[in-house]
Design a protein around this motif. Sequence first.
Motif, PDB file in Angstrom:
ATOM      1  N   ARG A   4       5.703  -0.994   2.843  1.00  0.00           N
ATOM      2  CA  ARG A   4       6.583  -0.696   3.960  1.00  0.00           C
ATOM      3  C   ARG A   4       6.290   0.702   4.420  1.00  0.00           C
ATOM      4  O   ARG A   4       5.853   1.552   3.654  1.00  0.00           O
ATOM      5  CB  ARG A   4       8.062  -0.836   3.559  1.00  0.00           C
ATOM      6  N   PRO A  10      14.720   0.811   3.304  1.00  0.00           N
ATOM      7  CA  PRO A  10      14.530  -0.301   2.385  1.00  0.00           C
ATOM      8  C   PRO A  10      15.628  -1.341   2.555  1.00  0.00           C
ATOM      9  O   PRO A  10      16.787  -1.004   2.750  1.00  0.00           O
ATOM     10  CB  PRO A  10      14.595   0.372   1.008  1.00  0.00           C
ATOM     11  N   SER A  11      15.280  -2.598   2.504  1.00  0.00           N
ATOM     12  CA  SER A  11      16.241  -3.677   2.670  1.00  0.00           C
ATOM     13  C   SER A  11      16.528  -4.330   1.332  1.00  0.00           C
ATOM     14  O   SER A  11      15.619  -4.852   0.688  1.00  0.00           O
ATOM     15  CB  SER A  11      15.697  -4.719   3.653  1.00  0.00           C
ATOM     16  N   GLY A  15      14.361  -7.022  -1.467  1.00  0.00           N
ATOM     17  CA  GLY A  15      14.321  -6.878  -2.912  1.00  0.00           C
ATOM     18  C   GLY A  15      14.849  -8.104  -3.634  1.00  0.00           C
ATOM     19  O   GLY A  15      14.291  -8.549  -4.638  1.00  0.00           O
ATOM     20  N   ARG A 236      11.697  -1.689  -5.539  1.00  0.00           N
ATOM     21  CA  ARG A 236      11.506  -0.632  -4.557  1.00  0.00           C
ATOM     22  C   ARG A 236      12.461  -0.804  -3.375  1.00  0.00           C
ATOM     23  O   ARG A 236      12.674   0.123  -2.598  1.00  0.00           O
ATOM     24  CB  ARG A 236      10.065  -0.634  -4.033  1.00  0.00           C
ATOM     25  N   TYR A 237      13.002  -1.994  -3.220  1.00  0.00           N
ATOM     26  CA  TYR A 237      13.810  -2.301  -2.054  1.00  0.00           C
ATOM     27  C   TYR A 237      15.304  -2.398  -2.344  1.00  0.00           C
ATOM     28  O   TYR A 237      16.109  -2.375  -1.416  1.00  0.00           O
ATOM     29  CB  TYR A 237      13.357  -3.639  -1.442  1.00  0.00           C
TER      30      TYR A 237
END
Length: 301
Positions: A4, A10-11, A15, A236-237
């Motif tokens: 990304r 971040p969504s 995730g 990470r999300y």
Amino acid sequence: MFSRSTDEAPSPLVGIALACIGYSLFAIQDAVVKWLVADYAVPQILFIRSVMIVGFSAFFIHRNRHPSILKSPHRSSVLLRAVLMLGAWLSYYSAARHLGLAEITTMYFSAPVITVVLSIFILRENVGPIRWLACIGGFIGVVLAADPAEAPSLIPAGMVFFAGFCWAWSTILVRLVSRTESTVNQMLATGVLFTVVCGAALPFVWKTPDLFGWTLMIGLGCISAAGQYILYEGFRYAPASTLAPIEYSGLIWAFLYGYLIWAEIPTLNVVAGAVLIVGSSLILIWWERRLVIMSRRRLTA
């Protein structure tokens, strides 16, 4: 590979989706290991699996020219996480020799609850009531679905709880380390430690596999590498406490694979528990989607 842009928020939904895929692959991994552990020692299985993961990670690190993990400011956390993962795997699959699937599944799924608790103290995450309810609801569903028939043996039970604690702590470290380290670097560090430690045990436990055994072990390595990469990218999300209840979806996949491979038909209590687990996950997804929408509205206001 998942990526990304640096200016893109971040969504959590991304995730959650990645975590669902990762846990479905882990369910296949557990089914394969269940098949193998009847004939081969756990260190031998983990050694071949880890060699495959090291090869996968090294290829992408060389291809994408990732910086060395030895130069990372979080290298001590990466090493600690690798040690925790090693302890979790050795304990969990060693205990599987002595406990029934229902018992070991129920006790191991204490890990998401431990993850939520650790995320408060280590990551300083804000765990609201909805996340707590989803996590607790999922755990109740696991207990209902597994329905342990009798009290387990004390030592194997302790090994499973130890594995759950190690996995929960390693999950927290994935979230922490993923802020600066690539997924394949983390996989390489863990894979190397597994290979060295399990390789040292090979002279004492090695049993030459037949063609079917080699196929399962190599396939296990491929599935494990894919599952790890996708799951770690998921962290990470989304916060660790958000993804903790999604781990319960692995039980649903286990039931599905059990039916497809061994023709196991879930009983009524299993179906009821599965409904509760899925319901808890859906509530969590609805809540995270609501938070995303509210956040976007604030930004555009």
